[in-house]
Structures are given as C-alpha cells and as structure tokens.
Design a protein around this motif. Structure first.
Motif, short mmCIF file in Angstrom:
data_model
loop_
_atom_site.label_atom_id
_atom_site.label_comp_id
_atom_site.label_asym_id
_atom_site.label_seq_id
_atom_site.Cartn_x
_atom_site.Cartn_y
_atom_site.Cartn_z
N ALA A 80 -66.51 -30.19 -52.71
CA ALA A 80 -65.03 -29.40 -53.22
C ALA A 80 -63.93 -30.33 -52.75
O ALA A 80 -63.09 -30.65 -53.94
CB ALA A 80 -65.25 -28.05 -52.77
N VAL A 81 -64.16 -30.89 -51.69
CA VAL A 81 -63.09 -31.92 -51.60
C VAL A 81 -62.87 -33.08 -52.15
O VAL A 81 -61.83 -33.52 -52.72
CB VAL A 81 -63.05 -32.29 -49.90
CG1 VAL A 81 -62.23 -33.60 -49.62
CG2 VAL A 81 -62.86 -31.07 -48.98
N ARG A 82 -64.09 -33.77 -52.78
CA ARG A 82 -63.97 -34.87 -53.64
C ARG A 82 -63.23 -34.47 -54.93
O ARG A 82 -62.58 -35.05 -55.50
CB ARG A 82 -65.26 -35.28 -53.90
CG ARG A 82 -65.59 -36.56 -54.85
CD ARG A 82 -67.14 -37.01 -55.10
NE ARG A 82 -67.08 -37.66 -56.26
CZ ARG A 82 -66.93 -39.06 -56.29
NH1 ARG A 82 -66.58 -39.43 -55.05
NH2 ARG A 82 -66.79 -39.70 -57.40
N ALA A 83 -63.66 -33.45 -55.64
CA ALA A 83 -63.09 -33.05 -56.88
C ALA A 83 -61.59 -32.73 -56.72
O ALA A 83 -60.91 -33.23 -57.45
CB ALA A 83 -63.89 -31.70 -57.37
N ALA A 84 -61.28 -32.21 -55.69
CA ALA A 84 -59.79 -31.98 -55.65
C ALA A 84 -59.00 -33.13 -55.18
O ALA A 84 -57.81 -33.33 -55.86
CB ALA A 84 -59.74 -30.82 -54.28
N THR A 85 -59.83 -34.22 -54.44
CA THR A 85 -59.14 -35.43 -54.10
C THR A 85 -58.90 -36.32 -55.51
O THR A 85 -57.87 -36.70 -55.55
CB THR A 85 -59.96 -36.25 -53.09
OG1 THR A 85 -60.13 -35.14 -52.16
CG2 THR A 85 -59.36 -37.43 -52.73
N LEU A 86 -59.78 -36.15 -56.37
CA LEU A 86 -59.82 -36.89 -57.63
C LEU A 86 -58.64 -36.65 -58.39
O LEU A 86 -57.77 -37.14 -59.08
CB LEU A 86 -60.96 -36.94 -58.37
CG LEU A 86 -62.23 -37.81 -57.90
CD1 LEU A 86 -63.58 -37.80 -58.35
CD2 LEU A 86 -61.84 -39.37 -57.86
N ARG A 87 -58.08 -35.28 -58.41
CA ARG A 87 -57.04 -34.86 -59.35
C ARG A 87 -55.96 -35.54 -58.74
O ARG A 87 -54.95 -35.79 -59.72
CB ARG A 87 -57.30 -33.26 -59.03
CG ARG A 87 -58.21 -32.47 -59.79
CD ARG A 87 -58.09 -31.07 -59.20
NE ARG A 87 -56.78 -30.47 -59.67
CZ ARG A 87 -56.62 -29.67 -60.60
NH1 ARG A 87 -57.38 -29.44 -61.67
NH2 ARG A 87 -55.33 -29.17 -60.61
N LEU A 88 -55.99 -35.80 -57.52
CA LEU A 88 -54.49 -36.67 -56.91
C LEU A 88 -54.93 -38.13 -57.33
O LEU A 88 -53.74 -38.57 -57.66
CB LEU A 88 -54.33 -36.03 -55.66
CG LEU A 88 -53.23 -35.08 -55.33
CD1 LEU A 88 -53.43 -34.53 -53.87
CD2 LEU A 88 -52.12 -35.41 -55.88
N THR A 89 -55.72 -38.47 -56.83
CA THR A 89 -56.01 -39.82 -56.63
C THR A 89 -56.28 -40.68 -58.17
O THR A 89 -55.90 -41.94 -58.18
CB THR A 89 -57.23 -40.44 -55.80
OG1 THR A 89 -58.40 -39.84 -56.29
CG2 THR A 89 -56.97 -40.03 -54.49
N CYS A 90 -56.53 -39.96 -59.20
CA CYS A 90 -56.98 -40.46 -60.31
C CYS A 90 -55.53 -41.00 -61.07
O CYS A 90 -55.71 -41.78 -62.02
CB CYS A 90 -57.60 -39.50 -61.16
SG CYS A 90 -56.62 -38.10 -61.95
N VAL A 91 -54.54 -40.56 -60.57
CA VAL A 91 -53.09 -41.17 -61.36
C VAL A 91 -53.15 -42.43 -61.18
O VAL A 91 -52.82 -43.09 -62.15
CB VAL A 91 -51.97 -40.08 -60.58
CG1 VAL A 91 -50.69 -40.67 -61.15
CG2 VAL A 91 -52.15 -38.74 -60.92
N ALA A 92 -53.01 -42.93 -59.88
CA ALA A 92 -52.93 -44.39 -59.72
C ALA A 92 -54.15 -45.18 -60.32
O ALA A 92 -54.21 -46.23 -60.88
CB ALA A 92 -52.79 -44.84 -58.21
N GLY A 93 -55.42 -44.54 -60.18
CA GLY A 93 -56.77 -44.89 -60.76
C GLY A 93 -56.39 -45.39 -62.14
O GLY A 93 -56.77 -46.44 -62.63
N LEU A 94 -56.34 -44.29 -62.93
CA LEU A 94 -56.08 -44.25 -64.29
C LEU A 94 -54.96 -45.32 -64.78
O LEU A 94 -55.03 -45.92 -65.86
CB LEU A 94 -55.90 -42.80 -64.98
CG LEU A 94 -57.19 -41.96 -64.97
CD1 LEU A 94 -56.92 -40.46 -65.20
CD2 LEU A 94 -58.42 -42.57 -65.78
#
Lengths: 515, 515
Positions: free
Chosen positions: A446-460
């Motif tokens: 669950a933490v991973r899913a929530a984290t990717l919502r934030l970290t994907c901004v710089a990633g994408l």
C-alpha cells in the motif's frame, strides 16, 4: 555509593541470567518492571515500555549465549541498585549490560537496561563487500578521501555486480572497468569504501531484500530504510560512508532520503551517464546520491553534473495543496510548515492533475521496460527472486507490447504537461506520503502505491528532485523535551525544470542553513 | 519510579553535554564522581575508577560531535537519578548514554556511565578488505560456512597481498590463484570473510601496525592483541571470523593466542605448504591458525595437516621449572596449576638449557633470512616501514653472511638437542612470559626479547605447538565475584615431536573439555 549488593539483588540478577540463557520469556517479562516507563536500549535503538520490550524479546529468538566475566554493583539504597556486568559471548567478543534494579511489590525488577555486544565484522544487510578502501581515488581532488557506498548496480572494476540477488551475482563476470559515475567520483578523489546492498534489481521502494535482509534505519529503529538505494542510504545514515551512490527510477533515492533523514538528489533524466549500470527501466533510470548534509550533496553535483543549466528557473518556491493531499496529514503538515518557513507561495496549478492516472502510466511503462530488460533472466532463474520483486516481475510479464507502447505515448503528453506545470518554479512536495513504515509486506504494498503517486511526477517529467529533511535543527547544546520520543524523519522534495539540478542543489544548501 | 528530574539534575546534565562538546576535561572530571568506584563502559571496554576514566578522556582528543534527540529520566530520590539519552552523531549514526547521577557534596556527579555509538563500516585495524563472503568456499565440506580471516601474507585470488604495508600493497599485483592453505580451506567449505591485518612483513610479535593501527584485544582492553597474526586473532576473538589463518615464525600464532585467550596451532615446519605466502624467514616460517575452541582448531587440522603422524609420542605431559622460570611469576603459577591439573610430571631435562643463547641464534638466523627475503625491497622503499619493524630490518641488514651461516650451523645442533629433549613427551610451557602488555614501544621491545626465549624452542626445533587458554571455565550460570576485574588471558603451550600436530590437537581437545 555502596558497592555491596542489597539483599536479594544478586539472586534476582542470577535468575535473570538464567532466564536469558533459556530464553524464558515469562521470567524475563516478570523481571522487567511493568508499565510504560521501563527502558531497554542497545545499538539497534531504545525501547520504551514493558510491552515494547516484551515484543522485542518475543521476536528475537533468544539472546546470544554468554558467560559473565565481571559484575559490579552500585547500591543507592536497599531498594535500588545498579548492576554493571561484562559478558563474554560464545560467538566471540564481549558485551556490557547496565541495569537499574528496583525492589517492587513482586520483588526485584529491572527499570532500565542498556546493553551492547561486540559489532559484527560488517553489517551485511548494508554491505556486500568493503575495504579500506575497496578502491582508492585520486590523491587530490574536490572529494578527496570522501568514502562512497556504491549501490550494487554499478560496475566497480575488479568486482562483480550483484544487483541484490545471489544468482545474479553468481552469473556475473568481474568488471574490467568502472561505471562512468564511479570513475568520475574516483577521479575527483573520493574512495570507494564498498558495494552496498540494493533491493533486487532496484525494483522496489521499501529497502528490503529477501536474501541479505533489511538494512537498519538508525533514525527510525524497527522501520524500513527505504529503497531501492537502501544500503547506500543506510551506510550514509550510519556514518559508514559519506556519499551513497544510487539510482532513482521511481523514487529509489528520494524514498531512502526521506525515511532516513538524509539529503538526496535524483538527477535530470539523461544528465548523468548510466554507463556501467544494470538498468531497470531505461527511460526513467537516473543516477542519484545521498549525503548527510547539503554541502556535500552539492559538491558531488559539481563533479557529476554537466555544467551550464538548461530549462527555466525563477527560484520561486511554490506549494500545492493538491499534491500535499497525496501525503498523510502529519507529513503534509510538516512539509507545509517547511514550505511556509521557506517563503513558498501556494499554487493551484496542480489542482486538476490525476495523480492516480499518472502513477498508473508510470507503473505500466516501468513494468514493460523492466520485463524487456530482465524478463529473459527472470524466466531462466525460477525462484531466484524474493516474493515481492518476483510478484512485480510476474505482473510485468503480462504487460503487452501494445499496452507498453500506449503507456509510452501517454507519458509523452504527461511529461509535456508536467514540464509546463512546473514552469520556472521550484515545487515543494512531500518526498514520501508517510514516514518509514514497519516491514510488514501488506503495508509495504500500500505504501508503494501511495508513494508512486507522489514520486511519479519527477519520474514521468524526467525532472531533477532534491530531498532534504523536514525538520528544524537543534544544536549540540539543546535539550529535547524530557521523555519525548524523537520524531521520525520525513523529507521535503524540491522539483524544478529539467537541467536545473545545480540550482536545486544550491537552493537546498540555502534552505538547510536556515532549517 | 518517577520520570520527572530532581532539582538541579538537568542543569548538571546540560553542563556535562557542554563540557563534552568542548572537550573541557576539567569540567568532565568534576562531573564524574571521584574515587575508585566510578564506572564508564563502552564497546572498547569497562573502565573502573575516576582516574582511569580521566586518563582515557585525556588521551582520546574529544568525543564525536553530537546532538541529543531524546532524554529520559528515572528518578530514584532527590539525590539519585538515571538519565538515558539518545544521541545523533554529526558523523552519522546514533548513540545512547546511560548515566547514574548522584547529588554529592559538590553537586550532581555521574557515578556510572554506559555509552555506545553506531559501529564503523568495519574495524580497519582488523580488516583491510572483507565481504559476505569475500570468496565463497565449496557448498559442502567439513568446514562448510566457517568464516576465515586470512592474514595479509597469503595470496587470495582476485586480491593483492599487502603484508601490512601500504607501499607493499601499492606495488602488488592482483593474485591469480589462492595460496595452498587458502585453497584447501575453501575446498573444505570454509568461506574467506576477508583479509586481516598483520604486523609489517610479519616481523613483530606485538600486534601493532604503524599504518593501520593496533587491532583491539577484547579480552584485555587497552592492551596489544599480539602478533604478527594480529588481525586474524582479533577477528576470531571479536567473533568476526571463526578461523584466523596466519603464520608462525617466532611466535606469530602463539602470542596472539596467548594474549587474546584463543586456541592456536603452529604446525610442524614443512608440514603445511607455504606456497602463495610472503616469506619472512623460510627455514622457520610455518602456517598456523587460531580459533575460539579446541574442536574447530582440530577440524581445521584435519583439512590442512598431512595424515599419518611422524615422530614419537607417549602423550605424557611434562613440565619444566627451568622453562616456567622464563615467564613472569603470575604466568608461571597459572601454567604450573594448569599442568598440575592436567597430570603433568615435572622434568629436569631442560634444566641445563641456555634459552638466552638459543634465542640469540634464532634472532640472528631469522634476521639474516629476513634480510635475504626483503632487503632489496626495504632498501628501495626508504621510510616505508614503521619505526619498530624498520629498526629490526636495519639490524638485520648488518648480519653478515658468515654470521648467518654460523647461526644456521648452530641451529642444526640445537634442533637435534631440542628434538631429543622433547622426546616422546608433551612439554607444557607458558605460551608467552606475560599477559598482553600495553602498547608502549620500550616495553614492547623488552617483551619481545623475553618472548623469543620461550617461543624459540618450537621455532628452532621445527616443532608443532598448540596454545590453549590457561583458565578454568565458568559456565553460563556462574557469577564471578562481585567487583573483581576479569583476569587477563594467558596461554598454555603444548609442544611435541615434529609431525605430532594431530595428536597435540586431539590432546588440546581433551584438556579444553576438562579446563
């Protein structure tokens, strides 16, 4: 103070030793004072409260076998005495335990204990191989004698790359030359202290590894260190290295920085060569690093980053409630306070973004690329991966080329939108939605899913991101409130236009000075 | 127990932190209780008495900079309280200090303190390079998964040999194959954990090294570990390795075994191949190893030693007052007590030997051979060696070929005499004339001379020698006398006819079981 033991103390002490030797949990629980104030500390952390201590004992499966070689008693009165014992461990090394005993209604009990034993040769949850140094850098240079923990994805000449997996390591050849980033650090005078653990194939944000174990998080005992640059981060947090060299595909620098109270940078995609690196998802993979302070973070940037910035830059800090809302309340509050203190302006430009949709595009495209990079190896090594990463690759194997290409196309337009939304601002966001979680598999998903919502901004967006701890500094003279547990770390993340890495590092230096 | 601090305690605690931060020794001394009962323990050992603690503080040059992140107080009464503080070090990592404070005539003072901080990546006084493992051994075998610390004189494939000297290391090529002893241990399932420090070119018995520092001696804090197999011994004593592979030319296994309370064997000269080893004095050089117990010592022997014994063997233990007299009284007494308990018979056969003359023959011949082995390198690297070893080589350079050959001839007849004197007995002698000395250069020279008088017997005779600790075992349940310091280790050495290594190892196993 008297040195002769009060009546009954030695008998209780002996009973404690006996119970420890037989791992008699009931007896040990009885010999520790009940209630929330009982203390027990060792090099893994300080436990407060009888129940925390009992839970720790229940999970550890017994103390190492030992014999007592010295016992000293300092007696306060007939009901209170300190016992200091030196122990010799059957596995080698010595230890010491200091116990404050009190005679309560049920007899003598320990109200506070402090224990240590000789350290292992190395913490193999953090390091796979290390030396003094493992590879010496140039005699002089801007990073002279700084010790680097190299994530086990980078080629180090004379070593094999393990990528966090024993079978990968067994298949690997000894590298003939250094990865570009490693070579540049060595040329700048830094020494490679060793090869640090990584989550398997970097395909995780937790900082766990089914084979080598979970590196400790010294600032959040009992919680994960964050990954996948887990060993690099822990080495820096523990003071075992100055620079943690790592990678960030979906947050693998930012998450350990946030969870461990470190400084970290994920560089603009493509700005630092990934030559000599095991890939995960090449269109997202970036080189990054972790340090204990903003100065060194920037000094490493001077060595690794291209000179001359591209992209736009006003230096204006902005903070978005929509993005803060992707974090838990306590984290959002701390990051908002940091932003406020730093003079950030609220922005509504991000109010309409669908972070869930973006994270899904990121997830699919990362999975597609990861399977293209490693699917053959994964198929040829059934059972080689830990359950979490194996599961992720199993899902990745189901992403069709059509789905992968569609995600790639979606990413193009999302990237343009992100670059437009960031503009010339510096976006202040939580580095992670929560503090470091405990290592429970279900929670970690669950933490991973929530984290990717934030970290994907710089990633994408392919954007640079710098993490710094969201805390007010206390000086060497300051006394924290008596009895309060230290707050768990969480990071503030600064994001800017592609190519503005050096400006972000300079900004982090300024902010850290005032933080 | 109350958790609110008594009046004045926090102010004293804060003053202590301030004094620590500025290394204000006077203030720190004032804030620790005067007298012989004050305690201060950390992972390097437990200090007893105000003056020992003050001396330690005066020598260390300040505590690492830190800030307090947690402070807990447990109050016994208005004059006694425990303070438990969690610290965060500027160099990374965390620590804990537990202090029992007392309000005395001069105000609040610490009567007992227990301190630890996060461990370094590795103890570089013990290890030059290490891994998890550094080299994996065979999957199965009698030594499967036993961890070996390899003295930095043996070739390990993929590593260079450092021989305890940085310039030697810099000149060295990466080894293509393992030394014979290393290869055999790996084939038997042992793993090489790492390369352990040695006194420079093995030409010392102290266990010091001017470049990498003195490895700790966990059983004798503040004292030397003994050498030259210093790192191999410390690694085993600390529990950082199971087997310490080393060499013994003039005592380089026996001395660290004795000083650190370990089991050790110097093998019959020529019985274990020295292929892949940096020599010191080839006609004396032997392979040896150190362990924490007699069983493993023998199990390694099963792998490394030739099968089938040569030489004579009655198994009868004998003890000579003349040889006991070469040790200090306290050591002689302990060894005599051990011999007595083991049923040894007094012998007068050694009454007429001139140990001083023998030691001189040993010294001259060793020096002559050492200079032949390394004189060219020493001459080509002026200033490369630490003062002690450089001085020894300077003397060695003055030994003429005529003197060397004369010593060689003298050795022939001494060897015959020693073999005759030992006969089929097992000689029980002190492994060293004293417990581990403190690392004061002048003292170490005198200790070396005294040690060679004892150790040259097996050296000149080419005899096997097994060391075991001269102590009565106390079990896990036993309580040592309250307030008594633990005795410093010293070793008993068993010497027999050439080729009786396996019998000695079996005997040591028996004796350890009853010890």
């Amino acid at each position: 103070m008297r040195t002769d033991p009060p009546a009954g103390l030695l008998e209780a002490f002996r009973a404690y030793e006996r119970a420890l030797g037989t791992d008699d949990l009931d007896a040990l629980d009885r010999l520790f004072a009940p209630g929330p104030d009982t203390l027990r500390g060792d090099p893994t952390g300080l436990l407060v409260g009888h129940d925390s201590i009992a839970a720790f004992r229940g999970a550890r499966g017994g103390a190492p076998a030992r014999r007592l070689v010295e016992v000293h008693v300092r007696t306060v009165d007939d009901e209170h005495a300190l016992v200091v014992a030196v122990t010799e461990l059957l596995r080698g090394g010595r230890g010491q335990q200091t116990q404050l005993w009190e005679r309560g209604p049920t007899g003598w009990v320990v109200v506070a204990a402090h224990v240590h034993t000789s350290a292992a040769a190395a913490d193999t949850r953090v390091w796979r191989v290390l030396g003094d140094p493992l590879v010496a850098g140039a005699a002089v240079g801007p990073l002279a004698r700084r010790a680097v923990a190299v994530k086990d994805l980078f080629a180090v000449a004379g070593q094999r790359v393990g990528a966090g997996n024993p079978e990968w390591l067994a298949d690997a050849d000894v590298e003939g030359s250094h990865a570009t980033a490693v070579a540049r650090l060595l040329a700048a005078g830094a020494d490679v202290r060793g090869v640090a653990r990584t989550d398997e194939l970097a395909y995780s944000l937790a900082g766990t590894n089914a084979h080598s174990g979970t590196p400790p998080n010294p600032r959040a005992p009992g919680r994960v260190p964050g990954g996948s640059s887990s060993g690099s981060g822990a080495a820096v947090a523990l003071g075992q290295a100055d620079i943690g060299l790592g990678t960030d595909t979906g947050g693998s620098i930012r998450v350990p920085a946030s969870y461990q109270g470190l400084f970290g940078v994920r560089t603009t995609h493509g700005s630092v060569a990934t030559t000599g690196l095991v890939p995960l998802a090449p269109t997202f993979d970036t080189v990054g690093w972790l340090t204990r302070d903003a100065d060194l973070l920037a000094e490493v940037g001077d060595v690794l980053l291209p000179t001359g910035s591209t992209g736009t830059w006003s230096g204006r800090l902005v903070v978005s409630d929509a993005l803060l809302a992707a974090a838990q309340d306590d984290v959002a509050t701390r990051v908002a306070a940091f932003a406020d203190a730093a003079g950030a302006t609220p922005t509504d430009r991000w109010d309409d973004v669908d972070l869930g949709a973006w994270a899904e595009v990121f997830r699919v495209l990362q999975a597609w690329e990861a399977w293209r990079a490693h699917g053959d190896w994964v198929r040829a090594h059934p059972g080689a991966l830990g359950a979490d990463v194996a599961g992720r690759f199993a899902v990745a194997s189901t992403v069709t080329d059509a789905a992968g290409r569609a995600a790639g196309a979606a990413r193009e337009s999302i990237r343009d939108r992100i670059v437009d939304l960031v503009g010339d601002d510096v976006l202040v966001v939580p580095a992670t939605p929560s503090v470091a979680p405990r290592p429970a598999p279900a929670e970690l998903d669950a933490v991973r899913a929530a984290t990717l919502r934030l970290t994907c901004v710089a990633g994408l967006g392919g954007l640079p991101a710098v993490v710094l701890p969201a805390r007010r500094g206390t000086g060497p003279g300051d006394l924290p409130p008596v009895g309060r547990r230290a707050p768990l770390p969480v990071g503030v993340c600064l994001v800017a236009a592609p190519g503005r890495d050096r400006d972000l590092l300079a900004l982090a230096r300024d902010l850290a000075g005032t933080g």
